[in-house]
Write a protein that holds these residues in place. Structure first.
Motif, PDB file in Angstrom:
ATOM      1  N   MET A   1      18.610  27.129  30.942  1.00 54.46           N
ATOM      2  CA  MET A   1      18.708  27.678  32.284  1.00 54.46           C
ATOM      3  C   MET A   1      20.075  27.337  32.877  1.00 54.46           C
ATOM      4  N   GLU A   2      20.638  28.306  33.561  1.00 57.47           N
ATOM      5  CA  GLU A   2      21.971  28.136  34.126  1.00 57.47           C
ATOM      6  C   GLU A   2      21.927  27.186  35.328  1.00 57.47           C
ATOM      7  N   SER A   3      22.845  26.233  35.330  1.00 59.88           N
ATOM      8  CA  SER A   3      22.896  25.295  36.452  1.00 59.88           C
ATOM      9  C   SER A   3      23.539  25.987  37.663  1.00 59.88           C
ATOM     10  N   LEU A   4      23.357  25.396  38.824  1.00 61.86           N
ATOM     11  CA  LEU A   4      23.955  25.941  40.045  1.00 61.86           C
ATOM     12  C   LEU A   4      25.467  25.990  39.933  1.00 61.86           C
ATOM     13  N   LYS A   5      26.048  24.969  39.337  1.00 63.00           N
ATOM     14  CA  LYS A   5      27.501  24.907  39.198  1.00 63.00           C
ATOM     15  C   LYS A   5      28.000  26.038  38.293  1.00 63.00           C
ATOM     16  N   GLU A   6      27.315  26.286  37.173  1.00 64.79           N
ATOM     17  CA  GLU A   6      27.707  27.367  36.266  1.00 64.79           C
ATOM     18  C   GLU A   6      27.564  28.727  36.937  1.00 64.79           C
ATOM     19  N   GLY A   7      26.483  28.929  37.685  1.00 65.38           N
ATOM     20  CA  GLY A   7      26.270  30.174  38.417  1.00 65.38           C
ATOM     21  C   GLY A   7      27.358  30.409  39.447  1.00 65.38           C
ATOM     22  N   HIS A   8      27.720  29.339  40.149  1.00 68.95           N
ATOM     23  CA  HIS A   8      28.780  29.420  41.157  1.00 68.95           C
ATOM     24  C   HIS A   8      30.110  29.773  40.490  1.00 68.95           C
ATOM     25  N   GLN A   9      30.409  29.151  39.365  1.00 67.82           N
ATOM     26  CA  GLN A   9      31.658  29.421  38.653  1.00 67.82           C
ATOM     27  C   GLN A   9      31.705  30.863  38.157  1.00 67.82           C
ATOM     28  N   ARG A  10      30.591  31.373  37.661  1.00 72.06           N
ATOM     29  CA  ARG A  10      30.514  32.750  37.185  1.00 72.06           C
ATOM     30  C   ARG A  10      30.759  33.734  38.332  1.00 72.06           C
ATOM     31  N   ARG A  11      30.134  33.482  39.486  1.00 71.76           N
ATOM     32  CA  ARG A  11      30.336  34.345  40.652  1.00 71.76           C
ATOM     33  C   ARG A  11      31.782  34.283  41.146  1.00 71.76           C
ATOM     34  N   MET A  12      32.343  33.095  41.151  1.00 72.66           N
ATOM     35  CA  MET A  12      33.728  32.941  41.605  1.00 72.66           C
ATOM     36  C   MET A  12      34.697  33.679  40.669  1.00 72.66           C
ATOM     37  N   GLU A  13      34.421  33.641  39.383  1.00 72.38           N
ATOM     38  CA  GLU A  13      35.251  34.362  38.415  1.00 72.38           C
ATOM     39  C   GLU A  13      35.145  35.868  38.645  1.00 72.38           C
ATOM     40  N   LYS A  14      33.950  36.348  38.931  1.00 75.11           N
ATOM     41  CA  LYS A  14      33.743  37.765  39.217  1.00 75.11           C
ATOM     42  C   LYS A  14      34.540  38.172  40.459  1.00 75.11           C
ATOM     43  N   ARG A  16      37.166  36.677  41.699  1.00 73.01           N
ATOM     44  CA  ARG A  16      38.590  36.556  41.406  1.00 73.01           C
ATOM     45  C   ARG A  16      39.081  37.812  40.683  1.00 73.01           C
ATOM     46  N   LYS A  17      38.301  38.316  39.734  1.00 71.69           N
ATOM     47  CA  LYS A  17      38.676  39.534  39.012  1.00 71.69           C
ATOM     48  C   LYS A  17      38.726  40.735  39.953  1.00 71.69           C
ATOM     49  N   GLN A  18      37.736  40.849  40.837  1.00 75.19           N
ATOM     50  CA  GLN A  18      37.727  41.952  41.800  1.00 75.19           C
ATOM     51  C   GLN A  18      38.938  41.873  42.725  1.00 75.19           C
ATOM     52  N   TYR A  19      39.274  40.671  43.162  1.00 75.53           N
ATOM     53  CA  TYR A  19      40.432  40.464  44.031  1.00 75.53           C
ATOM     54  C   TYR A  19      41.713  40.880  43.315  1.00 75.53           C
ATOM     55  N   GLU A  20      41.857  40.493  42.067  1.00 74.55           N
ATOM     56  CA  GLU A  20      43.045  40.846  41.288  1.00 74.55           C
ATOM     57  C   GLU A  20      43.134  42.357  41.069  1.00 74.55           C
ATOM     58  N   GLN A  21      41.995  43.013  40.834  1.00 72.14           N
ATOM     59  CA  GLN A  21      41.987  44.472  40.672  1.00 72.14           C
ATOM     60  C   GLN A  21      42.433  45.157  41.954  1.00 72.14           C
ATOM     61  N   ARG A  22      41.953  44.668  43.107  1.00 68.82           N
ATOM     62  CA  ARG A  22      42.368  45.236  44.400  1.00 68.82           C
ATOM     63  C   ARG A  22      43.858  45.037  44.620  1.00 68.82           C
ATOM     64  N   ARG A  23      44.359  43.835  44.320  1.00 67.11           N
ATOM     65  CA  ARG A  23      45.795  43.557  44.494  1.00 67.11           C
ATOM     66  C   ARG A  23      46.629  44.486  43.631  1.00 67.11           C
ATOM     67  N   LYS A  24      46.199  44.677  42.375  1.00 67.90           N
ATOM     68  CA  LYS A  24      46.939  45.548  41.467  1.00 67.90           C
ATOM     69  C   LYS A  24      46.945  46.979  41.997  1.00 67.90           C
ATOM     70  N   PHE A  25      45.785  47.451  42.484  1.00 67.08           N
ATOM     71  CA  PHE A  25      45.707  48.806  43.021  1.00 67.08           C
ATOM     72  C   PHE A  25      46.630  48.967  44.229  1.00 67.08           C
ATOM     73  N   TYR A  26      46.602  48.015  45.167  1.00 68.84           N
ATOM     74  CA  TYR A  26      47.454  48.126  46.348  1.00 68.84           C
ATOM     75  C   TYR A  26      48.930  48.014  45.989  1.00 68.84           C
ATOM     76  N   ARG A  27      49.252  47.279  44.946  1.00 68.58           N
ATOM     77  CA  ARG A  27      50.631  47.207  44.452  1.00 68.58           C
ATOM     78  C   ARG A  27      51.056  48.581  43.911  1.00 68.58           C
ATOM     79  N   LEU A  28      50.165  49.226  43.146  1.00 67.27           N
ATOM     80  CA  LEU A  28      50.447  50.574  42.638  1.00 67.27           C
ATOM     81  C   LEU A  28      50.648  51.567  43.783  1.00 67.27           C
ATOM     82  N   LEU A  29      49.798  51.460  44.817  1.00 64.39           N
ATOM     83  CA  LEU A  29      49.952  52.339  45.981  1.00 64.39           C
ATOM     84  C   LEU A  29      51.322  52.144  46.624  1.00 64.39           C
TER      85      LEU A  29
END
Length: 183
Positions: A1-14, A16-29
């Motif tokens: 079973m996934e610990s709270l810390k692992e779940g939190h890290q997984r969500r934070m990574e998700k 972070r990836k979404q944030y980077e995708q948005r930054r890249k898109f706005y840079r392209l714009l």
């Protein structure tokens, strides 16, 4: 079973990836369409509703983002510059198409607005042939002649997808959008 810390890290990574995708898109714009984004007429599209409660401005940004994602996912090798600029200008008709009291009100807006958008865009910007094809043919099959380039096909598909989500109210009107802030 996934610990709270692992779940939190997984969500934070998700996030972070979404944030980077948005930054890249706005840079392209910013790199490819700063002139469009900051023009007075494009800013006016914030006040015209496209589908449901979605402003034309946000709809065009969504179509540009979706076009970039389709191009990347399918490995089509489209010109990102033409995709972005064509997507931003595809609904550059500059009026509220819902206003029945408007002079020259057209019940057949879907058939006529690509030509109006192209005419308006040509007045303000130097367009490539691909950008013109995107703007003129994005309503295919209502525009009888189909798109001639990959970029126009991608924007046409992205527009249909975004329009469907907006019409079904799956994608709701967002809060304030700030373009050009990402570095």
């Amino acid at each position: 079973m996934e610990s709270l810390k692992e779940g939190h890290q997984r969500r934070m990574e998700k996030y972070r990836k979404q944030y980077e995708q948005r930054r890249k898109f706005y840079r392209l714009l910013k790199e490819n369409a700063s002139d469009i984004l900051h023009s007075e007429n494009f800013q006016k599209t914030r006040h015209h509703i496209q589908h449901g409660t979605m402003p034309v401005y946000r709809h065009c940004l969504d179509v540009a983002k979706q076009s970039i994602q389709i191009n990347k996912a399918l490995g089509l090798g489209c010109s990102e510059r033409d995709l972005i600029r064509g997507a931003l200008l595809h609904d550059y008709f500059l009026y509220d198409w819902h206003d029945k009291n408007r002079e020259n009100y057209q019940k057949l807006h879907g058939f006529y607005h690509p030509g109006i958008a192209l005419k308006n865009a040509r007045k303000e910007y130097h367009l490539t042939r691909r950008e013109e094809d995107i703007i003129k043919k994005h309503m295919w099959p209502l525009t009888v002649v189909p798109p001639l380039c990959r970029e126009a096909w991608v924007v046409t598909a992205a527009d249909k997808y975004c329009s469907l989500l907006e019409t079904l109210k799956i994608r709701k009107r967002p809060g304030r959008v700030r373009v050009g802030v990402a570095k």
